[in-house]
Design a protein around this motif. Sequence first.
Motif, PDB file in Angstrom:
ATOM      1  N   VAL A   6      29.971 -33.508  24.157  1.00 57.19           N
ATOM      2  CA  VAL A   6      29.494 -33.814  25.507  1.00 57.19           C
ATOM      3  C   VAL A   6      30.245 -35.033  26.030  1.00 57.19           C
ATOM      4  N   VAL A   7      30.805 -34.892  27.214  1.00 54.60           N
ATOM      5  CA  VAL A   7      31.519 -35.984  27.871  1.00 54.60           C
ATOM      6  C   VAL A   7      30.746 -36.352  29.131  1.00 54.60           C
ATOM      7  N   ALA A   8      30.435 -37.617  29.295  1.00 55.45           N
ATOM      8  CA  ALA A   8      29.684 -38.080  30.459  1.00 55.45           C
ATOM      9  C   ALA A   8      30.550 -38.965  31.342  1.00 55.45           C
ATOM     10  N   ALA A  26      33.140 -35.257  35.325  1.00 59.48           N
ATOM     11  CA  ALA A  26      33.366 -35.559  33.910  1.00 59.48           C
ATOM     12  C   ALA A  26      34.538 -34.710  33.443  1.00 59.48           C
ATOM     13  N   CYS A  65      37.157 -33.296  30.512  1.00 58.07           N
ATOM     14  CA  CYS A  65      37.245 -33.029  29.069  1.00 58.07           C
ATOM     15  C   CYS A  65      38.517 -33.653  28.494  1.00 58.07           C
ATOM     16  N   GLY A 113      28.219 -27.631  31.852  1.00 60.35           N
ATOM     17  CA  GLY A 113      28.051 -28.998  32.323  1.00 60.35           C
ATOM     18  C   GLY A 113      26.768 -29.142  33.111  1.00 60.35           C
ATOM     19  N   GLU A 156      24.129 -32.384  35.373  1.00 59.56           N
ATOM     20  CA  GLU A 156      23.962 -33.723  35.892  1.00 59.56           C
ATOM     21  C   GLU A 156      22.499 -34.154  35.744  1.00 59.56           C
ATOM     22  N   SER A 157      22.284 -35.450  35.789  1.00 57.14           N
ATOM     23  CA  SER A 157      20.939 -36.004  35.782  1.00 57.14           C
ATOM     24  C   SER A 157      20.825 -37.022  36.908  1.00 57.14           C
ATOM     25  N   THR A 212      24.421 -38.996  37.090  1.00 62.20           N
ATOM     26  CA  THR A 212      25.380 -38.949  35.990  1.00 62.20           C
ATOM     27  C   THR A 212      25.780 -37.499  35.748  1.00 62.20           C
ATOM     28  N   TYR A 222      27.785 -34.556  33.463  1.00 66.38           N
ATOM     29  CA  TYR A 222      28.142 -34.248  32.063  1.00 66.38           C
ATOM     30  C   TYR A 222      29.027 -32.999  32.022  1.00 66.38           C
ATOM     31  N   ILE A 279      30.383 -30.177  28.883  1.00 66.83           N
ATOM     32  CA  ILE A 279      30.389 -29.751  27.485  1.00 66.83           C
ATOM     33  C   ILE A 279      31.757 -29.135  27.204  1.00 66.83           C
TER      34      ILE A 279
END
Length: 218
Positions: free
Chosen positions: A132-134, A154, A156, A165, A167-168, A208, A210, A212
Amino acid sequence: MKDDTASPVSRLRALPRPRPATAIALLALMMAMGGTSIAGSVINGSDLKNGSVTRPKIGSNAIDSTRLAGNAVTAGKIAKAAVSSSKLAKGAVNAAALAAGSVTSKALGAGAVAGGNLAPAAVSWKSLGAQVVAAPPIVLPVGTTQVIPATAAATCPAGTVAISGGESISDTTNAFVIQSAQVGAPGAAPTGWAATGGTAGTLPATMTVYAICIAAGS
């Protein structure tokens, strides 16, 4: 002139000896009349020499599973490739019968494992070596008359592709996602994940993004 004074013993000695063929015939007749009880008492396992009963002397299907002692057939006595898949009963080989690491990727035929053969959640992104890359959080600013959108992405690492992928958002009541999708040129492998969000609240929110990522492979 016939001598009638000969003793009974001398008369027995005068009788001719039976021929071998006659003796064998008499023995066969006794065995036939006595049935298997005579045959069983005449020849048993202890009367046979080691190696006297060879494979050509054993009739087809003469030795079945009911005549084998427990654990009589070990792995060392089975010839290579003697037990094929057609000789295995349905369900004979289950997971408990397999040694750890006995089934490798090379032992699986092409298309042998389909989606229907996998237990739920058997293959996860973690088991595939994904990471996981944020992206750094961004601020969703407050607009005076309208929503001000903000976008973050984000990316990779090199040699990987984005398979998913998301978001939050810090303010789940007033902030929202406008768009969320993979990043990449049309027809090419996705390189990351991007999202656009905004807020209708009176205070700024943060978002944020994210991605995968998994190895791109060959």
